[in-house]
Design a protein around this motif. Structure first.
Motif, mmCIF file in Angstrom:
data_model
loop_
_atom_site.group_PDB
_atom_site.id
_atom_site.type_symbol
_atom_site.label_atom_id
_atom_site.label_comp_id
_atom_site.label_asym_id
_atom_site.label_seq_id
_atom_site.Cartn_x
_atom_site.Cartn_y
_atom_site.Cartn_z
ATOM 1 N N PHE A 188 0.977 77.973 -40.856
ATOM 2 C CA PHE A 188 -0.268 78.149 -40.099
ATOM 3 C C PHE A 188 -0.490 77.006 -39.116
ATOM 4 O O PHE A 188 -0.936 77.232 -37.979
ATOM 5 C CB PHE A 188 -1.465 78.247 -41.047
ATOM 6 C CG PHE A 188 -2.786 78.181 -40.315
ATOM 7 C CD1 PHE A 188 -3.192 79.234 -39.508
ATOM 8 C CD2 PHE A 188 -3.597 77.057 -40.399
ATOM 9 C CE1 PHE A 188 -4.382 79.178 -38.799
ATOM 10 C CE2 PHE A 188 -4.788 76.996 -39.711
ATOM 11 C CZ PHE A 188 -5.190 78.050 -38.904
ATOM 12 N N LEU A 189 -0.188 75.785 -39.527
ATOM 13 C CA LEU A 189 -0.353 74.657 -38.610
ATOM 14 C C LEU A 189 0.514 74.835 -37.369
ATOM 15 O O LEU A 189 0.100 74.489 -36.248
ATOM 16 C CB LEU A 189 0.004 73.357 -39.327
ATOM 17 C CG LEU A 189 -0.958 72.905 -40.433
ATOM 18 C CD1 LEU A 189 -0.423 71.657 -41.122
ATOM 19 C CD2 LEU A 189 -2.351 72.649 -39.886
ATOM 20 N N LEU A 190 1.722 75.387 -37.546
ATOM 21 C CA LEU A 190 2.577 75.662 -36.391
ATOM 22 C C LEU A 190 1.973 76.752 -35.509
ATOM 23 O O LEU A 190 1.979 76.643 -34.275
ATOM 24 C CB LEU A 190 3.971 76.064 -36.864
ATOM 25 C CG LEU A 190 4.793 74.961 -37.547
ATOM 26 C CD1 LEU A 190 6.085 75.528 -38.118
ATOM 27 C CD2 LEU A 190 5.100 73.830 -36.560
ATOM 28 N N LEU A 191 1.432 77.814 -36.140
ATOM 29 C CA LEU A 191 0.775 78.875 -35.372
ATOM 30 C C LEU A 191 -0.420 78.336 -34.596
ATOM 31 O O LEU A 191 -0.715 78.792 -33.491
ATOM 32 C CB LEU A 191 0.305 79.992 -36.308
ATOM 33 C CG LEU A 191 1.365 80.947 -36.861
ATOM 34 C CD1 LEU A 191 0.730 81.914 -37.844
ATOM 35 C CD2 LEU A 191 2.050 81.705 -35.736
ATOM 36 N N ALA A 192 -1.095 77.347 -35.191
ATOM 37 C CA ALA A 192 -2.291 76.781 -34.560
ATOM 38 C C ALA A 192 -1.950 75.727 -33.516
ATOM 39 O O ALA A 192 -2.855 75.169 -32.886
ATOM 40 C CB ALA A 192 -3.194 76.166 -35.634
ATOM 41 N N GLY A 193 -0.658 75.442 -33.337
ATOM 42 C CA GLY A 193 -0.266 74.439 -32.366
ATOM 43 C C GLY A 193 -0.499 73.020 -32.831
ATOM 44 O O GLY A 193 -0.454 72.084 -32.021
ATOM 45 N N THR A 236 -5.188 82.128 -44.383
ATOM 46 C CA THR A 236 -3.901 81.683 -44.923
ATOM 47 C C THR A 236 -3.946 81.611 -46.444
ATOM 48 O O THR A 236 -2.956 81.945 -47.123
ATOM 49 C CB THR A 236 -3.524 80.322 -44.323
ATOM 50 O OG1 THR A 236 -3.543 80.419 -42.889
ATOM 51 C CG2 THR A 236 -2.142 79.890 -44.769
ATOM 52 N N GLY A 237 -5.072 81.190 -47.006
ATOM 53 C CA GLY A 237 -5.216 81.206 -48.455
ATOM 54 C C GLY A 237 -5.101 82.604 -49.023
ATOM 55 O O GLY A 237 -4.504 82.819 -50.095
ATOM 56 N N LEU A 238 -5.651 83.582 -48.318
ATOM 57 C CA LEU A 238 -5.572 84.974 -48.774
ATOM 58 C C LEU A 238 -4.137 85.496 -48.750
ATOM 59 O O LEU A 238 -3.673 86.132 -49.703
ATOM 60 C CB LEU A 238 -6.457 85.861 -47.884
ATOM 61 C CG LEU A 238 -7.962 85.599 -47.933
ATOM 62 C CD1 LEU A 238 -8.666 86.395 -46.836
ATOM 63 C CD2 LEU A 238 -8.538 85.969 -49.295
ATOM 64 N N VAL A 239 -3.434 85.231 -47.654
ATOM 65 C CA VAL A 239 -2.068 85.765 -47.550
ATOM 66 C C VAL A 239 -1.146 85.089 -48.556
ATOM 67 O O VAL A 239 -0.192 85.709 -49.061
ATOM 68 C CB VAL A 239 -1.540 85.614 -46.106
ATOM 69 C CG1 VAL A 239 -0.994 84.225 -45.822
ATOM 70 C CG2 VAL A 239 -0.450 86.649 -45.824
ATOM 71 N N ALA A 240 -1.430 83.839 -48.900
ATOM 72 C CA ALA A 240 -0.621 83.159 -49.917
ATOM 73 C C ALA A 240 -0.718 83.882 -51.253
ATOM 74 O O ALA A 240 0.284 84.037 -51.967
ATOM 75 C CB ALA A 240 -1.074 81.702 -50.063
ATOM 76 N N ALA A 245 -0.533 86.909 -39.255
ATOM 77 C CA ALA A 245 -0.169 86.169 -38.042
ATOM 78 C C ALA A 245 -1.071 86.561 -36.872
ATOM 79 O O ALA A 245 -1.531 85.700 -36.110
ATOM 80 C CB ALA A 245 1.298 86.416 -37.691
ATOM 81 N N VAL A 246 -1.347 87.849 -36.738
ATOM 82 C CA VAL A 246 -2.213 88.320 -35.649
ATOM 83 C C VAL A 246 -3.629 87.760 -35.812
ATOM 84 O O VAL A 246 -4.224 87.225 -34.865
ATOM 85 C CB VAL A 246 -2.236 89.861 -35.615
ATOM 86 C CG1 VAL A 246 -3.322 90.365 -34.666
ATOM 87 C CG2 VAL A 246 -0.874 90.403 -35.203
ATOM 88 N N ARG A 247 -4.166 87.867 -37.023
ATOM 89 C CA ARG A 247 -5.541 87.409 -37.246
ATOM 90 C C ARG A 247 -5.645 85.890 -37.191
ATOM 91 O O ARG A 247 -6.632 85.336 -36.711
ATOM 92 C CB ARG A 247 -6.055 87.916 -38.589
ATOM 93 C CG ARG A 247 -6.051 89.443 -38.702
ATOM 94 C CD ARG A 247 -7.277 89.936 -39.436
ATOM 95 N NE ARG A 247 -8.481 89.733 -38.655
ATOM 96 C CZ ARG A 247 -9.669 89.453 -39.167
ATOM 97 N NH1 ARG A 247 -9.799 89.307 -40.468
ATOM 98 N NH2 ARG A 247 -10.719 89.310 -38.402
ATOM 99 N N ALA A 248 -4.626 85.193 -37.679
ATOM 100 C CA ALA A 248 -4.652 83.732 -37.629
ATOM 101 C C ALA A 248 -4.594 83.239 -36.187
ATOM 102 O O ALA A 248 -5.316 82.297 -35.815
ATOM 103 C CB ALA A 248 -3.486 83.160 -38.432
ATOM 104 N N ALA A 284 -11.477 76.929 -39.547
ATOM 105 C CA ALA A 284 -11.814 77.253 -40.933
ATOM 106 C C ALA A 284 -11.435 78.698 -41.256
ATOM 107 O O ALA A 284 -10.910 78.995 -42.337
ATOM 108 C CB ALA A 284 -13.307 77.039 -41.177
ATOM 109 N N GLY A 285 -11.674 79.607 -40.318
ATOM 110 C CA GLY A 285 -11.279 80.994 -40.529
ATOM 111 C C GLY A 285 -9.780 81.137 -40.685
ATOM 112 O O GLY A 285 -9.291 81.902 -41.525
ATOM 113 N N GLY A 286 -9.004 80.405 -39.888
ATOM 114 C CA GLY A 286 -7.555 80.456 -40.011
ATOM 115 C C GLY A 286 -7.073 79.940 -41.354
ATOM 116 O O GLY A 286 -6.183 80.528 -41.976
#
Length: 436
Positions: free
Chosen positions: A189-194, A294-298, A275-278, A288-290
């Motif tokens: 997720f951190l990579l997706l968030a840049g 990520t906690g849910l998908v884990a 990935a789309v929603r994040a 915070a939403g991202g």
């Protein structure tokens, strides 16, 4: 006559007392089973020279299932007595809950100008009623501590821009991933968030912690990464009702031979949705939403997600409530009803109604109810709208200098002509209109 504010405080105090008494009775049923496994493993390793992954809790077939660094982090247990270990674990879990409540609930109170201690107490009662939280406390699990580590990084990222503290963002995620592999998805997720620096810090922290464990316990490290990790049977039965992951739901359809192909297809679809929603959350600036998504998908993609692992859904409930309260009346009601329904299901222990008989449509829906709640939150959890771009600055009205006209008298040179006044007035009116 009791005032409204005092009546509310009395209600909260009474509810908190009832919840506390209820939770105090639960560990007597569970007996801090999991912390007992940790304690027995570490003591057998240190005092009897046993192997980390060879130990089984007496009378059971359950042993240590976490990476070697988790056992290294738990080494201080070997210096303490059993009751002290239980007390320390309970205090650490309570501290993690307090931190999460502050990070997740306090912003809601501040945003709406509500009484913060009152909202905090209400949030504590709501948190304590969730079955994943109750099970984490009663089993003596580490889940809430890991959630707190990850959300500490979320706070550093949200508040540490341009500050020195932001340099440490990623350490919590790295430690959580080294203790239990599932939180490693937050690095993605951190990579997706840049947030490449934080992602690199998290990956380096996890690698360093794993290397330390390999130095301290080379044999167990080799045994885990080459064997124990890939044997999910060591953790438990995939079809067991407490396994509320995608694989658990599919395994209950065909316990003898669950379809791995169907599971992989489901995992790919869920990861694509995440990935789309994040990315959408990142574009909206909703960090915070991202993290909540990520906690849910884990929980969904992990092969085994026991009920107590679903504490990772707590941030999603809090984020949904916060966004819902900021919406217009009609949408707010829908979102709050949806949040309340998801919360009620996660409090209900309803899945255990299908403990012995989880076949058929009823078992698919009811026996995997927590899976569907988690999937619903992943798909429909509202995100904060992107902040509007700041308006361009309006240039200040320039003071009009006197205009000198050839042949004008001295008085005319000092006082602007009516034409100049009219031009100045027109410019002032246009600037005021632009400001409005």
């Amino acid at each position: 006559m009791v005032t409204t504010g005092r009546a509310r405080l009395l209600c909260v105090a009474g509810l908190a007392t009832a919840v506390s008494l209820f939770i105090a009775l639960v560990p007597g049923h569970r007996g801090w089973f999991d912390v007992g496994v940790y304690y027995g493993t570490v003591n057998d390793w240190v005092h009897a020279g046993g192997g980390i992954y060879d130990y089984l809790k007496p009378g059971t077939h359950y042993g240590f299932t976490y990476p070697p660094f988790a056992a290294v982090a738990m080494l201080p247990m070997s210096l303490l007595g059993w009751h002290t270990v239980v007390a320390v674990h309970t205090v650490l879990t309570a501290a993690a809950c307090a931190a999460l409540l502050y990070w997740l609930v306090d912003p809601i109170a501040r945003e709406h100008g509500w009484n913060r201690p009152f909202v905090y107490g209400l949030g504590a009662c709501a948190l304590a009623m969730l079955q994943p939280v109750r099970d984490t406390v009663s089993f003596g699990q580490v889940n809430l501590l890991l959630v707190a580590l990850v959300w500490a990084d979320a706070q550093l990222l949200a508040r540490g821009a341009g500050r020195r503290g932001g340099r440490w963002a990623g350490v919590g995620i790295g430690l959580a991933a080294a203790i239990k592999i599932t939180p490693a998805v937050f690095i993605v997720f951190l990579l997706l968030a840049g947030r490449r620096r934080a992602a690199a810090t998290a990956a380096a922290t996890a690698a360093a912690a794993t290397a330390v464990a390999a130095l301290v316990a080379p044999g167990p490290s080799l045994a885990f990464w080459t064997g124990a990790l890939w044997h999910t049977s060591r953790v438990g039965d995939l079809a067991y009702i407490s396994n509320q992951s995608l694989l658990g739901a599919l395994a209950r359809l065909h316990p003898a031979a669950p379809s791995r192909i169907a599971w992989l297809v489901a995992v790919v679809a869920v990861l694509a949705l995440w990935a789309v929603r994040a990315r959408r959350a990142v574009r909206a600036g909703d960090l915070a939403g991202g993290f909540a998504l990520t906690g849910l998908v884990a929980c969904l993609v992990s092969p085994i997600t026991w009920v107590h692992h679903l504490v990772w859904a707590v941030p999603a409930l809090a984020v949904t409530a916060q966004v819902a309260l900021a919406q217009a009346a009609a949408r707010r009601r829908r979102l709050l009803w949806g949040t309340a329904t998801a919360y009620a299901i996660l409090c209900s222990s309803v899945v255990w109604l299908w403990w012995y008989h989880f076949d058929g449509l009823g078992g698919l829906l009811g026996g995997s109810a927590y899976v569907w709640v988690t999937l619903g939150l992943l798909a429909f959890m509202p995100l904060r709208a992107a902040a509007p771009a700041p308006a361009a600055p309006v240039p200040a009205v320039r003071e009009q200098a006197p205009v000198l006209v050839a042949g004008a008298t001295a008085a005319e040179e000092r006082v602007p002509s009516p034409a100049v006044h009219a031009a100045a007035d027109r410019e002032s009116i246009s600037v005021l209109a632009a400001r409005r």
